[in-house]
Design a protein around this motif. Sequence first.
Motif, PDB file in Angstrom:
ATOM      1  N   LEU A   8       0.891  -0.875  -0.150  1.00  0.00           N
ATOM      2  CA  LEU A   8      -0.334  -0.061  -0.072  1.00  0.00           C
ATOM      3  C   LEU A   8       0.863   1.472   0.085  1.00  0.00           C
ATOM      4  O   LEU A   8       1.966   1.089   0.707  1.00  0.00           O
ATOM      5  CB  LEU A   8      -1.087   0.007   0.930  1.00  0.00           C
ATOM      6  CG  LEU A   8      -2.298  -1.025   1.051  1.00  0.00           C
ATOM      7  CD1 LEU A   8      -2.663  -0.950   2.521  1.00  0.00           C
ATOM      8  CD2 LEU A   8      -3.148  -1.025   0.305  1.00  0.00           C
ATOM      9  N   ARG A  10      -0.446   4.769  -0.862  1.00  0.00           N
ATOM     10  CA  ARG A  10      -1.470   5.857  -0.872  1.00  0.00           C
ATOM     11  C   ARG A  10      -2.214   5.968   0.529  1.00  0.00           C
ATOM     12  O   ARG A  10      -2.877   5.143   1.019  1.00  0.00           O
ATOM     13  CB  ARG A  10      -2.135   6.284  -1.591  1.00  0.00           C
ATOM     14  CG  ARG A  10      -2.201   6.125  -3.192  1.00  0.00           C
ATOM     15  CD  ARG A  10      -2.716   5.819  -4.091  1.00  0.00           C
ATOM     16  NE  ARG A  10      -4.174   6.869  -3.962  1.00  0.00           N
ATOM     17  CZ  ARG A  10      -5.162   6.452  -4.494  1.00  0.00           C
ATOM     18  NH1 ARG A  10      -5.243   5.398  -4.394  1.00  0.00           N
ATOM     19  NH2 ARG A  10      -6.264   7.650  -4.208  1.00  0.00           N
ATOM     20  N   ASP A  13      -5.641   4.776   0.772  1.00  0.00           N
ATOM     21  CA  ASP A  13      -5.792   3.518   0.983  1.00  0.00           C
ATOM     22  C   ASP A  13      -5.550   2.845   2.236  1.00  0.00           C
ATOM     23  O   ASP A  13      -6.188   2.361   2.664  1.00  0.00           O
ATOM     24  CB  ASP A  13      -4.585   2.465   0.468  1.00  0.00           C
ATOM     25  CG  ASP A  13      -4.624   2.673  -1.380  1.00  0.00           C
ATOM     26  OD1 ASP A  13      -5.946   2.987  -1.805  1.00  0.00           O
ATOM     27  OD2 ASP A  13      -4.487   2.540  -2.223  1.00  0.00           O
ATOM     28  N   THR A  36     -11.384  -5.819  -0.932  1.00  0.00           N
ATOM     29  CA  THR A  36     -11.888  -5.152  -2.188  1.00  0.00           C
ATOM     30  C   THR A  36     -12.648  -5.581  -3.995  1.00  0.00           C
ATOM     31  O   THR A  36     -12.763  -7.147  -3.459  1.00  0.00           O
ATOM     32  CB  THR A  36     -10.598  -4.362  -2.898  1.00  0.00           C
ATOM     33  OG1 THR A  36      -9.595  -5.014  -2.924  1.00  0.00           O
ATOM     34  CG2 THR A  36      -9.724  -3.320  -1.903  1.00  0.00           C
ATOM     35  N   ASP A  82      -6.821  -5.713   1.407  1.00  0.00           N
ATOM     36  CA  ASP A  82      -5.871  -5.172   1.646  1.00  0.00           C
ATOM     37  C   ASP A  82      -5.956  -5.291   2.971  1.00  0.00           C
ATOM     38  O   ASP A  82      -6.636  -5.202   3.555  1.00  0.00           O
ATOM     39  CB  ASP A  82      -5.996  -3.453   1.385  1.00  0.00           C
ATOM     40  CG  ASP A  82      -6.075  -2.879  -0.068  1.00  0.00           C
ATOM     41  OD1 ASP A  82      -5.290  -3.840  -0.789  1.00  0.00           O
ATOM     42  OD2 ASP A  82      -6.907  -1.900  -0.573  1.00  0.00           O
TER      43      ASP A  82
END
Length: 116
Positions: A8, A10, A13, A36, A82
């Motif tokens: 990850l 960002r 996120d 997701t 995630d």
Amino acid sequence: MLARPHRLTRGDDYRMVVRRGSRCGGSRVITSVLPTTDTERAARFGFIISKQVGNAVIRNTVRRRLKAVCAELLSEVPQGTDVVIRALPASATASFVELRADVQRCLTRLTRQVTT
């Protein structure tokens, strides 16, 4: 080590996983998991290690250990998931085996919840 597609990067996120994901806490780490809709994408991992864990050397050691643990457990995490792992201050004195046990327990529990 975790390859680029498995990380990850960002801040949005990270925030989404921490706020909307399922959470499992332990004595050394808190693990958040968010499935997701993109099941073709590889599982991604993010790490949050605050200054409460220790100085920069200790924080980087904890981060490297957590990355190695996640690289080992990558096959157990479903595609399109995630994961954010927040290190608690107790992780600074934990061994690799102890960190691995905490992360594995939480990932197993949370991925089982998500798939059912």
